[in-house]
Design a protein around this motif. Structure first.
Motif, PDB file in Angstrom:
ATOM      1  N   ARG A  91      -9.897  10.800  -1.799  1.00  0.00           N
ATOM      2  CA  ARG A  91      -8.631  10.170  -1.463  1.00  0.00           C
ATOM      3  C   ARG A  91      -7.923  10.927  -0.341  1.00  0.00           C
ATOM      4  O   ARG A  91      -7.938  12.146  -0.274  1.00  0.00           O
ATOM      5  N   ARG A  92      -7.311  10.162   0.503  1.00  0.00           N
ATOM      6  CA  ARG A  92      -6.541  10.702   1.614  1.00  0.00           C
ATOM      7  C   ARG A  92      -5.069  10.359   1.410  1.00  0.00           C
ATOM      8  O   ARG A  92      -4.729   9.216   1.102  1.00  0.00           O
ATOM      9  N   GLY A  93      -4.180  11.312   1.560  1.00  0.00           N
ATOM     10  CA  GLY A  93      -2.748  11.018   1.487  1.00  0.00           C
ATOM     11  C   GLY A  93      -2.277  10.886   0.048  1.00  0.00           C
ATOM     12  O   GLY A  93      -2.335  11.834  -0.729  1.00  0.00           O
ATOM     13  N   THR A  94      -1.827   9.693  -0.320  1.00  0.00           N
ATOM     14  CA  THR A  94      -1.185   9.479  -1.617  1.00  0.00           C
ATOM     15  C   THR A  94      -2.161   9.698  -2.774  1.00  0.00           C
ATOM     16  O   THR A  94      -3.377   9.579  -2.621  1.00  0.00           O
ATOM     17  N   ALA A  95      -1.592  10.004  -3.930  1.00  0.00           N
ATOM     18  CA  ALA A  95      -2.398  10.184  -5.136  1.00  0.00           C
ATOM     19  C   ALA A  95      -3.018   8.860  -5.552  1.00  0.00           C
ATOM     20  O   ALA A  95      -2.512   7.783  -5.219  1.00  0.00           O
ATOM     21  N   ALA A  96      -4.106   8.947  -6.283  1.00  0.00           N
ATOM     22  CA  ALA A  96      -4.784   7.738  -6.748  1.00  0.00           C
ATOM     23  C   ALA A  96      -5.182   7.920  -8.199  1.00  0.00           C
ATOM     24  O   ALA A  96      -5.454   9.030  -8.658  1.00  0.00           O
ATOM     25  N   ALA A 134     -10.762   7.995   2.164  1.00  0.00           N
ATOM     26  CA  ALA A 134     -10.080   6.699   2.259  1.00  0.00           C
ATOM     27  C   ALA A 134      -8.661   6.833   1.710  1.00  0.00           C
ATOM     28  O   ALA A 134      -8.377   7.692   0.872  1.00  0.00           O
ATOM     29  N   SER A 135      -7.786   5.967   2.190  1.00  0.00           N
ATOM     30  CA  SER A 135      -6.432   5.860   1.648  1.00  0.00           C
ATOM     31  C   SER A 135      -6.438   4.806   0.549  1.00  0.00           C
ATOM     32  O   SER A 135      -6.966   3.718   0.740  1.00  0.00           O
ATOM     33  N   PHE A 136      -5.838   5.159  -0.579  1.00  0.00           N
ATOM     34  CA  PHE A 136      -5.784   4.239  -1.710  1.00  0.00           C
ATOM     35  C   PHE A 136      -4.459   3.481  -1.703  1.00  0.00           C
ATOM     36  O   PHE A 136      -3.537   3.806  -0.950  1.00  0.00           O
ATOM     37  N   GLU A 137      -4.368   2.465  -2.544  1.00  0.00           N
ATOM     38  CA  GLU A 137      -3.183   1.605  -2.578  1.00  0.00           C
ATOM     39  C   GLU A 137      -1.935   2.425  -2.896  1.00  0.00           C
ATOM     40  O   GLU A 137      -1.960   3.333  -3.723  1.00  0.00           O
TER      41      GLU A 137
END
Length: 329
Positions: free
Chosen positions: A212-217, A234-237
């Motif tokens: 995951r990139r950026g925000t938590a998933a 990848a960036s998750f929702e």
């Protein structure tokens, strides 16, 4: 509908459908015994596939076996049967989880039979989903799926979703400080695909999903810090659709019911075009589990955290041969 004991080939096919169920780390902790003269199929826990570090109370083991039991009910209904199930029929043998009389009385359950086509389409998808809400009519069908199995499904509000994501991060932090837990995950998560191409259980590297990139998933990182060839980022929702599945009580029979409810929800979601993945990380630490519960709901005990949405289907995980887990007497 037949009332005669089923032949072994038919029972073997039913067990193959049952064993497509999800389980913690895809350990597949179940075993079956068919008493052909009685037309009875028994479900047992396989203690050799328990996860003592991740799942010390065997709650997750019971959930997985409950999911397999639900698949058995679905496959039986699709085959024109009306099975009768008893949970935990012998208190003296807690590993004896359920007894199913396959040629039971009555008519097959049509609602169950219609879910049969989703059994082998359901796979955990740990890829990013689209940032898209789930329509109310679809949610209603998921609520009803849980209720039909004496469980409750809740979609928490945005603020509670954020708190669950924080609890997932906290649980991950705890895991990094617990080498025995990491070792157990590594045992079942096969980071080197070439070495475990023959695997019949566990999580294959292709099913890990991207980093995951950026925000938590709400996706467990089964790599546990190990390199995985070809695995990208990848960036998750940003606004994930998260559902909590829970029960009023928290005993082994409730866990088996929750496992059946979980699989009914997952198959219903699959039939409605959704993809799903599960996380138990914040539920594996007692001090976190009670916080996962949505205080705005009447849910007493959270049994699973489910991520749902629209996105790519996940790859199939390996399955044990039926011959390894079905005895016929």
């Amino acid at each position: 509908m037949t009332t005669q004991p089923l032949d072994v080939d038919t029972v073997t096919a039913l067990v193959a459908e049952a064993c497509a169920a999800p389980s913690l780390h895809n350990a597949q902790p179940w075993a079956f015994r068919y008493l052909r003269d009685l037309g009875v199929l028994r479900l047992y826990a396989d203690p050799g596939r328990a996860l003592p570090q991740t799942d010390p109370e065997n709650r997750g083991l019971h959930l997985g076996c409950g999911a397999a039991l639900f698949n058995l009910r679905v496959a039986s209904a699709a085959a024109g049967l009306a099975p009768v199930v008893r949970l935990l029929p012998d208190p003296a043998h807690p590993e004896f989880l359920a007894e199913t009389h396959l040629p039971g009385p009555g008519a097959p359950d049509g609602q169950l039979a219609r879910l049969q086509s989703a059994i082998h389409r359901r796979h955990s998808s740990r890829a990013p989903y689209r940032d898209e809400p789930i329509p109310a009519v679809v949610r209603d069908r998921l609520y009803e799926a849980a209720r039909a199995e004496d469980a409750q499904l809740v979609f928490p509000g945005a603020w509670h979703v954020r708190s669950i994501l924080e609890l997932v991060r906290d649980a991950e932090g705890r895991e990094t400080l617990a080498p025995e837990v990491r070792e157990e995950v590594e045992r079942w998560a096969h980071a080197e695909a070439t070495d475990r191409a023959e695997a019949v259980d566990g999580i294959p590297a292709v099913a890990f999903g991207p980093r995951r990139r950026g925000t938590a998933a709400l996706v467990r990182d089964f790599a546990v810090g190990r390199p995985v060839s070809g695995r990208g980022w990848a960036s998750f929702e940003k606004n994930p659709n998260i559902a909590l599945l829970g029960t009023a009580h928290d005993e082994p029979a409730d866990w088996l019911r929750a496992g059946q409810a979980l699989e009914r929800v997952l198959l219903r979601a699959t039939a409605d075009g959704l993809v799903t993945s599960l996380t138990s990380q914040p539920l594996e630490w007692p001090e976190f589990r009670w916080v996962v519960r949505d205080p705005a709901s009447a849910m007493a005990h959270v049994q699973m955290v489910i991520r749902l949405g629209y996105g790519p289907e996940g790859p199939a995980s390996p399955r044990r041969p039926v011959a390894d887990l079905l005895d016929v007497l």
